[in-house]
Design a protein around this motif. Structure first.
Motif, PDB file in Angstrom:
ATOM      1  N   MET A  75       1.887  11.189  14.676  1.00 15.86           N
ATOM      2  CA  MET A  75       2.750  11.574  15.781  1.00 15.86           C
ATOM      3  C   MET A  75       3.822  10.497  15.971  1.00 15.86           C
ATOM      4  O   MET A  75       3.524   9.315  16.049  1.00 15.86           O
ATOM      5  CB  MET A  75       1.903  11.738  17.039  1.00 15.86           C
ATOM      6  N   ALA A  76       5.044  10.894  16.040  1.00 14.61           N
ATOM      7  CA  ALA A  76       6.163   9.961  16.176  1.00 14.61           C
ATOM      8  C   ALA A  76       6.219   9.390  17.590  1.00 14.61           C
ATOM      9  O   ALA A  76       5.811  10.009  18.556  1.00 14.61           O
ATOM     10  CB  ALA A  76       7.469  10.669  15.857  1.00 14.61           C
ATOM     11  N   VAL A  77       6.741   8.192  17.667  1.00 19.27           N
ATOM     12  CA  VAL A  77       6.923   7.509  18.942  1.00 19.27           C
ATOM     13  C   VAL A  77       8.403   7.575  19.302  1.00 19.27           C
ATOM     14  O   VAL A  77       9.263   7.259  18.484  1.00 19.27           O
ATOM     15  CB  VAL A  77       6.480   6.037  18.835  1.00 19.27           C
ATOM     16  N   HIS A  78       8.704   7.979  20.501  1.00 13.73           N
ATOM     17  CA  HIS A  78      10.090   8.034  20.961  1.00 13.73           C
ATOM     18  C   HIS A  78      10.465   6.712  21.617  1.00 13.73           C
ATOM     19  O   HIS A  78       9.606   5.993  22.140  1.00 13.73           O
ATOM     20  CB  HIS A  78      10.280   9.193  21.931  1.00 13.73           C
ATOM     21  N   ALA A  79      11.744   6.394  21.589  1.00 16.56           N
ATOM     22  CA  ALA A  79      12.231   5.113  22.123  1.00 16.56           C
ATOM     23  C   ALA A  79      11.797   4.924  23.571  1.00 16.56           C
ATOM     24  O   ALA A  79      11.364   3.832  23.960  1.00 16.56           O
ATOM     25  CB  ALA A  79      13.745   5.036  21.985  1.00 16.56           C
ATOM     26  N   GLN A  80      11.870   5.961  24.390  1.00 16.63           N
ATOM     27  CA  GLN A  80      11.499   5.821  25.800  1.00 16.63           C
ATOM     28  C   GLN A  80      10.014   5.533  25.955  1.00 16.63           C
ATOM     29  O   GLN A  80       9.608   4.735  26.805  1.00 16.63           O
ATOM     30  CB  GLN A  80      11.883   7.084  26.586  1.00 16.63           C
ATOM     31  N   GLU A  81       9.185   6.155  25.132  1.00 13.80           N
ATOM     32  CA  GLU A  81       7.742   5.900  25.181  1.00 13.80           C
ATOM     33  C   GLU A  81       7.446   4.441  24.829  1.00 13.80           C
ATOM     34  O   GLU A  81       6.634   3.786  25.485  1.00 13.80           O
ATOM     35  CB  GLU A  81       7.009   6.831  24.212  1.00 13.80           C
ATOM     36  N   LEU A  82       8.117   3.944  23.811  1.00 12.34           N
ATOM     37  CA  LEU A  82       7.942   2.559  23.408  1.00 12.34           C
ATOM     38  C   LEU A  82       8.395   1.621  24.529  1.00 12.34           C
ATOM     39  O   LEU A  82       7.702   0.663  24.869  1.00 12.34           O
ATOM     40  CB  LEU A  82       8.720   2.292  22.124  1.00 12.34           C
ATOM     41  N   GLU A  83       9.537   1.918  25.119  1.00 10.85           N
ATOM     42  CA  GLU A  83      10.021   1.085  26.223  1.00 10.85           C
ATOM     43  C   GLU A  83       9.061   1.123  27.409  1.00 10.85           C
ATOM     44  O   GLU A  83       8.798   0.099  28.036  1.00 10.85           O
ATOM     45  CB  GLU A  83      11.411   1.534  26.668  1.00 10.85           C
ATOM     46  N   ASP A  84       8.522   2.281  27.723  1.00 12.63           N
ATOM     47  CA  ASP A  84       7.571   2.401  28.829  1.00 12.63           C
ATOM     48  C   ASP A  84       6.322   1.554  28.595  1.00 12.63           C
ATOM     49  O   ASP A  84       5.830   0.894  29.515  1.00 12.63           O
ATOM     50  CB  ASP A  84       7.175   3.863  29.045  1.00 12.63           C
ATOM     51  N   LEU A  85       5.808   1.568  27.366  1.00 11.74           N
ATOM     52  CA  LEU A  85       4.639   0.740  27.042  1.00 11.74           C
ATOM     53  C   LEU A  85       4.961  -0.738  27.213  1.00 11.74           C
ATOM     54  O   LEU A  85       4.158  -1.503  27.772  1.00 11.74           O
ATOM     55  CB  LEU A  85       4.175   1.005  25.607  1.00 11.74           C
ATOM     56  N   LEU A  86       6.119  -1.151  26.729  1.00  7.65           N
ATOM     57  CA  LEU A  86       6.515  -2.548  26.845  1.00  7.65           C
ATOM     58  C   LEU A  86       6.737  -2.930  28.309  1.00  7.65           C
ATOM     59  O   LEU A  86       6.355  -4.023  28.741  1.00  7.65           O
ATOM     60  CB  LEU A  86       7.775  -2.813  26.029  1.00  7.65           C
ATOM     61  N   ARG A  87       7.303  -2.035  29.077  1.00  2.36           N
ATOM     62  CA  ARG A  87       7.587  -2.302  30.489  1.00  2.36           C
ATOM     63  C   ARG A  87       6.300  -2.514  31.291  1.00  2.36           C
ATOM     64  O   ARG A  87       6.276  -3.276  32.243  1.00  2.36           O
ATOM     65  CB  ARG A  87       8.411  -1.151  31.064  1.00  2.36           C
ATOM     66  N   GLU A  88       5.208  -1.860  30.889  1.00  2.00           N
ATOM     67  CA  GLU A  88       3.918  -2.060  31.567  1.00  2.00           C
ATOM     68  C   GLU A  88       3.470  -3.512  31.483  1.00  2.00           C
ATOM     69  O   GLU A  88       2.937  -4.067  32.446  1.00  2.00           O
ATOM     70  CB  GLU A  88       2.843  -1.163  30.952  1.00  2.00           C
ATOM     71  N   SER A  89       3.666  -4.132  30.318  1.00  2.00           N
ATOM     72  CA  SER A  89       3.233  -5.519  30.115  1.00  2.00           C
ATOM     73  C   SER A  89       4.296  -6.536  30.490  1.00  2.00           C
ATOM     74  O   SER A  89       3.974  -7.683  30.802  1.00  2.00           O
ATOM     75  CB  SER A  89       2.828  -5.741  28.654  1.00  2.00           C
ATOM     76  N   GLN A 118       4.713 -14.816  20.722  1.00  2.00           N
ATOM     77  CA  GLN A 118       5.523 -13.833  21.433  1.00  2.00           C
ATOM     78  C   GLN A 118       5.330 -12.439  20.837  1.00  2.00           C
ATOM     79  O   GLN A 118       5.114 -11.457  21.561  1.00  2.00           O
ATOM     80  CB  GLN A 118       7.007 -14.220  21.360  1.00  2.00           C
ATOM     81  N   GLN A 119       5.375 -12.360  19.525  1.00  2.00           N
ATOM     82  CA  GLN A 119       5.256 -11.058  18.880  1.00  2.00           C
ATOM     83  C   GLN A 119       3.853 -10.485  19.013  1.00  2.00           C
ATOM     84  O   GLN A 119       3.685  -9.278  19.165  1.00  2.00           O
ATOM     85  CB  GLN A 119       5.711 -11.154  17.429  1.00  2.00           C
ATOM     86  N   ARG A 120       2.845 -11.326  19.008  1.00  2.00           N
ATOM     87  CA  ARG A 120       1.475 -10.840  19.244  1.00  2.00           C
ATOM     88  C   ARG A 120       1.359 -10.218  20.625  1.00  2.00           C
ATOM     89  O   ARG A 120       0.676  -9.208  20.809  1.00  2.00           O
ATOM     90  CB  ARG A 120       0.467 -11.973  19.080  1.00  2.00           C
ATOM     91  N   ALA A 121       2.007 -10.821  21.611  1.00  2.00           N
ATOM     92  CA  ALA A 121       1.987 -10.271  22.966  1.00  2.00           C
ATOM     93  C   ALA A 121       2.643  -8.895  23.000  1.00  2.00           C
ATOM     94  O   ALA A 121       2.155  -7.976  23.667  1.00  2.00           O
ATOM     95  CB  ALA A 121       2.679 -11.229  23.934  1.00  2.00           C
ATOM     96  N   VAL A 122       3.727  -8.740  22.272  1.00  2.00           N
ATOM     97  CA  VAL A 122       4.410  -7.445  22.221  1.00  2.00           C
ATOM     98  C   VAL A 122       3.537  -6.417  21.507  1.00  2.00           C
ATOM     99  O   VAL A 122       3.362  -5.296  21.985  1.00  2.00           O
ATOM    100  CB  VAL A 122       5.789  -7.564  21.547  1.00  2.00           C
ATOM    101  N   TYR A 123       2.957  -6.776  20.378  1.00  2.00           N
ATOM    102  CA  TYR A 123       2.099  -5.833  19.662  1.00  2.00           C
ATOM    103  C   TYR A 123       0.904  -5.419  20.519  1.00  2.00           C
ATOM    104  O   TYR A 123       0.496  -4.258  20.497  1.00  2.00           O
ATOM    105  CB  TYR A 123       1.627  -6.410  18.333  1.00  2.00           C
ATOM    106  N   ALA A 124       0.345  -6.345  21.285  1.00  2.19           N
ATOM    107  CA  ALA A 124      -0.764  -6.014  22.185  1.00  2.19           C
ATOM    108  C   ALA A 124      -0.311  -4.992  23.230  1.00  2.19           C
ATOM    109  O   ALA A 124      -1.066  -4.080  23.589  1.00  2.19           O
ATOM    110  CB  ALA A 124      -1.303  -7.274  22.854  1.00  2.19           C
ATOM    111  N   ALA A 125       0.918  -5.130  23.701  1.00  3.45           N
ATOM    112  CA  ALA A 125       1.455  -4.205  24.701  1.00  3.45           C
ATOM    113  C   ALA A 125       1.637  -2.795  24.139  1.00  3.45           C
ATOM    114  O   ALA A 125       1.659  -1.826  24.897  1.00  3.45           O
ATOM    115  CB  ALA A 125       2.793  -4.728  25.228  1.00  3.45           C
ATOM    116  N   LEU A 126       1.739  -2.680  22.835  1.00  2.64           N
ATOM    117  CA  LEU A 126       1.949  -1.365  22.210  1.00  2.64           C
ATOM    118  C   LEU A 126       0.671  -0.540  22.113  1.00  2.64           C
ATOM    119  O   LEU A 126       0.705   0.619  21.699  1.00  2.64           O
ATOM    120  CB  LEU A 126       2.589  -1.532  20.830  1.00  2.64           C
ATOM    121  N   LYS A 127      -0.443  -1.127  22.469  1.00  3.92           N
ATOM    122  CA  LYS A 127      -1.717  -0.408  22.605  1.00  3.92           C
ATOM    123  C   LYS A 127      -2.071   0.444  21.394  1.00  3.92           C
ATOM    124  O   LYS A 127      -2.364   1.633  21.503  1.00  3.92           O
ATOM    125  CB  LYS A 127      -1.697   0.436  23.866  1.00  3.92           C
ATOM    126  N   GLY A 128      -2.007  -0.165  20.221  1.00  9.05           N
ATOM    127  CA  GLY A 128      -2.459   0.520  19.011  1.00  9.05           C
ATOM    128  C   GLY A 128      -1.431   1.382  18.312  1.00  9.05           C
ATOM    129  O   GLY A 128      -1.738   1.993  17.290  1.00  9.05           O
TER     130      GLY A 128
END
Length: 78
Positions: A1-15, A48-58
């Motif tokens: 399933m593809a990820v949309h830019a807004q979905e990615l931004e929303d995940l990042l914004r949570e963290s 820094q990048q590990r923190a971002v990858y963790a925010a992406l929740k898999g």
């Protein structure tokens, strides 16, 4: 399933609620993101990048991840 830019931004914004976040890409598989957040101050690029990858929740977890490639820029605010 593809990820949309807004979905990615929303995940990042949570963290990173106070971060400057820019997500680009429209194919849902190969995207780029810039995250500028105070929490990165004093951390090296890998931390820094590990923190971002963790925010992406898999979303980038190996062959099971929805997102294949993410060009990532991270830094603390100037």
């Amino acid at each position: 399933m593809a990820v949309h830019a807004q979905e990615l931004e929303d995940l990042l914004r949570e963290s990173f609620p106070d971060a400057e976040i820019v997500v680009e890409g429209n194919d849902g598989v190969h995207m780029s993101a810039m995250v500028v957040d105070e929490s990165f101050r004093g951390k090296n690029r890998v931390q820094q990048q590990r923190a971002v990858y963790a925010a992406l929740k898999g979303k980038m977890d190996g062959t099971d991840g929805d997102l294949h490639a993410l060009a990532l820029t991270t830094r603390a605010p100037e």
